[in-house]
Write an enzyme that holds these catalytic residues in place. Structure first.
Site, PDB file in Angstrom:
ATOM      1  N   TYR A 121       0.713  -1.611   0.088  1.00  0.00           N
ATOM      2  CA  TYR A 121      -0.109   0.462  -0.021  1.00  0.00           C
ATOM      3  C   TYR A 121       0.587   1.253   0.069  1.00  0.00           C
ATOM      4  CZ  TYR A 121      -4.103   2.939   1.732  1.00  0.00           C
ATOM      5  OH  TYR A 121      -5.236   3.020   2.489  1.00  0.00           O
ATOM      6  N   HIS A 126      -2.328   7.701  -2.889  1.00  0.00           N
ATOM      7  CA  HIS A 126      -3.361   6.554  -2.875  1.00  0.00           C
ATOM      8  C   HIS A 126      -3.917   6.911  -1.507  1.00  0.00           C
ATOM      9  CE1 HIS A 126      -6.028   2.809  -3.822  1.00  0.00           C
ATOM     10  NE2 HIS A 126      -5.272   2.337  -2.508  1.00  0.00           N
ATOM     11  N   ARG A 135     -12.906   8.641   5.802  1.00  0.00           N
ATOM     12  CA  ARG A 135     -12.199   9.153   6.933  1.00  0.00           C
ATOM     13  C   ARG A 135     -12.348  10.460   7.001  1.00  0.00           C
ATOM     14  NH1 ARG A 135      -8.685   5.476   7.118  1.00  0.00           N
ATOM     15  NH2 ARG A 135      -6.859   6.777   6.576  1.00  0.00           N
ATOM     16  N   TYR A 237     -13.322  -6.189   6.145  1.00  0.00           N
ATOM     17  CA  TYR A 237     -11.697  -5.696   7.054  1.00  0.00           C
ATOM     18  C   TYR A 237     -11.499  -5.883   7.411  1.00  0.00           C
ATOM     19  CZ  TYR A 237     -11.496  -0.827   6.972  1.00  0.00           C
ATOM     20  OH  TYR A 237     -11.941   0.881   6.923  1.00  0.00           O
ATOM     21  N   THR A 250      -6.282 -11.798  -9.252  1.00  0.00           N
ATOM     22  CA  THR A 250      -5.231 -11.371  -9.731  1.00  0.00           C
ATOM     23  C   THR A 250      -4.921 -11.712 -10.545  1.00  0.00           C
ATOM     24  OG1 THR A 250      -4.798 -10.815  -6.466  1.00  0.00           O
ATOM     25  CG2 THR A 250      -3.282 -10.030  -8.573  1.00  0.00           C
ATOM     26  N   THR A 337      -1.588   0.326  -4.670  1.00  0.00           N
ATOM     27  CA  THR A 337      -2.389   1.002  -6.231  1.00  0.00           C
ATOM     28  C   THR A 337      -1.112   1.969  -6.826  1.00  0.00           C
ATOM     29  OG1 THR A 337      -4.725   0.160  -5.609  1.00  0.00           O
ATOM     30  CG2 THR A 337      -4.169   2.302  -6.901  1.00  0.00           C
TER      31      THR A 337
END
Length: 404
Positions: A121, A126, A135, A237, A250, A337
């Site tokens: 990540y 991103h 948030r 999650y 994927t 990403t």
């Protein structure tokens, strides 16, 4: 960079600066074997190596790239030097030409056996966008984000080669207007435009890999689409992270660009503040100037710049092993990403449509928030090569089929 004795146009895909590895078969011979893309041709690598008596012939004569990956950096360099010579020195033409096949006539396969899979990540743009979407009243980045490359373990068994159709996943989701979860097909199916890395040289359990040892362990680079079900993921999650919202598929591109082909694409990464801990610091720059393009049903919708990634692949490898976790040949890890600072550089539809609140209008007049059945997504990329040449990564493509 020497020219090839093949008739290759200057702007053709897969010039002699790239020479990526893949696995192919033909209608005449269904056996899978390693190949190298050059222009509109594929070199049967094992057959050429055996004809020319190359010392590495055994490593490239299997049904996939596993033997080459496991052979290690000295052999990787030896193979690349030999293949470059075979395809650029006219003295080799007579021996090599019989082992070339038209690229349009071959079937491409998953190029190696996938061992483990980790998804990171690593794009600050991103992560910031996602934080602002979910948030809006809080700091967009979590407190740990700039201290370590955040990642999670994915499902290696559902990594598929480009061109494989993707069935819309089904599972639990909880719409904001419903008091309890419902079961059914995902209504918020998305992509994640990423760059993947495959490990060749393993490391023993209990030892860690330094940032500067990246190129001794990682064989090559490819494109990756980590399909994502945003509604399944949103419900499941907390507290352990992604599961069914990610594990259904994927896709990866069939051509693996060797790390050694990317010397001219290496750049300094964005400045890191706070300064990383010592194990995440190296003496060499491992930012990579890859320019991605994302197309939906043939329409260009995004141009994510990989050079903007906050954490490099070398830092990710170091973090992945700092606890003593071993590396295995065929381990895959992905960047996360890829997004840039501009709206047209966002690498997923969650960002491009701001979670569906700003539909994307396509040139044909249609709109999208998330993917519909029948949609086809293609991700491509290039990078600068030596002496003004171009490195090509091919493409990773997938089409959405209805849920079963």
């Amino acid at each position: 960079m020497p020219d090839s004795w093949l008739d290759i146009a200057p702007d053709a895909q897969f010039g002699p600066a790239t020479l990526p590895y893949g696995v192919f078969s033909t209608g005449d011979d269904p056996a899978t074997r390693p190949g190298v893309a050059i222009g509109d041709q594929v070199l049967d690598l094992g057959a050429a190596a055996r004809t020319l008596g190359a010392p590495f012939a055994e490593a490239v004569s299997g049904p996939d790239l596993d033997g080459l990956l496991a052979a290690g950096r000295p052999v990787w360099d030896q193979v690349r030097a030999a293949v470059t010579s075979w395809l650029t020195d006219p003295a080799h033409e007579a021996a090599v030409r019989p082992h070339l096949v038209e690229r349009a006539s071959v079937t491409l396969h998953l190029p190696f056996t996938v061992a483990d899979y980790v998804d990171f990540y690593a794009s600050e743009h991103h992560a910031t966008n996602v934080g602002r979407i979910f948030r809006p009243e809080q700091e967009p980045l979590t407190p740990n984000w700039k201290h370590l490359p955040i990642g999670y373990h994915g499902r290696s068994g559902t990594i598929v080669v480009s061109g494989t159709d993707i069935v819309r996943p089904t599972g639990q989701r909880k719409p904001p207007t419903e008091p309890v979860p419902v079961f059914g097909p995902s209504a918020r199916l998305d992509i994640e435009a990423e760059v993947g890395f495959v490990v060749g040289t393993p490391s023993p359990m209990g030892e860690r890999v330094a940032v500067d040892d990246f190129a001794d362990h990682v064989f090559g680079v490819f494109l990756l689409n980590d399909w994502s079900s945003r509604d399944l993921q949103a419900w499941e999650y907390v507290p352990l992270g992604p599961f069914l919202g990610k594990s259904f598929a994927t896709s990866i591109s069939p051509w693996i660009v060797p790390v050694s082909a990317l010397e001219s694409a290496r750049v300094e990464q964005p400045a890191q503040d706070p300064e990383p801990l010592p194990y995440l610091k190296g003496s060499q720059p491992w930012g990579l100037d890859l320019r991605l393009e994302v197309r939906l049903n043939g329409h260009l919708v995004s141009n994510p710049p990989f050079s903007q990634m906050y954490w490099t692949a070398a830092q990710q490898l170091a973090h992945m092993t700092v606890n003593g976790a071993s590396l295995r040949t065929g381990d895959v890890y992905a960047s996360g990403t890829v997004s840039g600072p501009e709206a047209a550089q966002r690498g997923c539809f969650l960002e491009l449509t701001w979670s569906g609140r700003e539909p994307l209008r396509l040139p044909d007049g249609t709109e999208r928030t998330f993917l519909e059945d029948g949609d086809e997504v293609t991700i491509t990329a290039t990078a600068p090569g030596p002496e003004g040449t171009r490195i090509d990564f091919g493409e990773v493509t997938g089409r959405i089929l209805p849920a079963r």
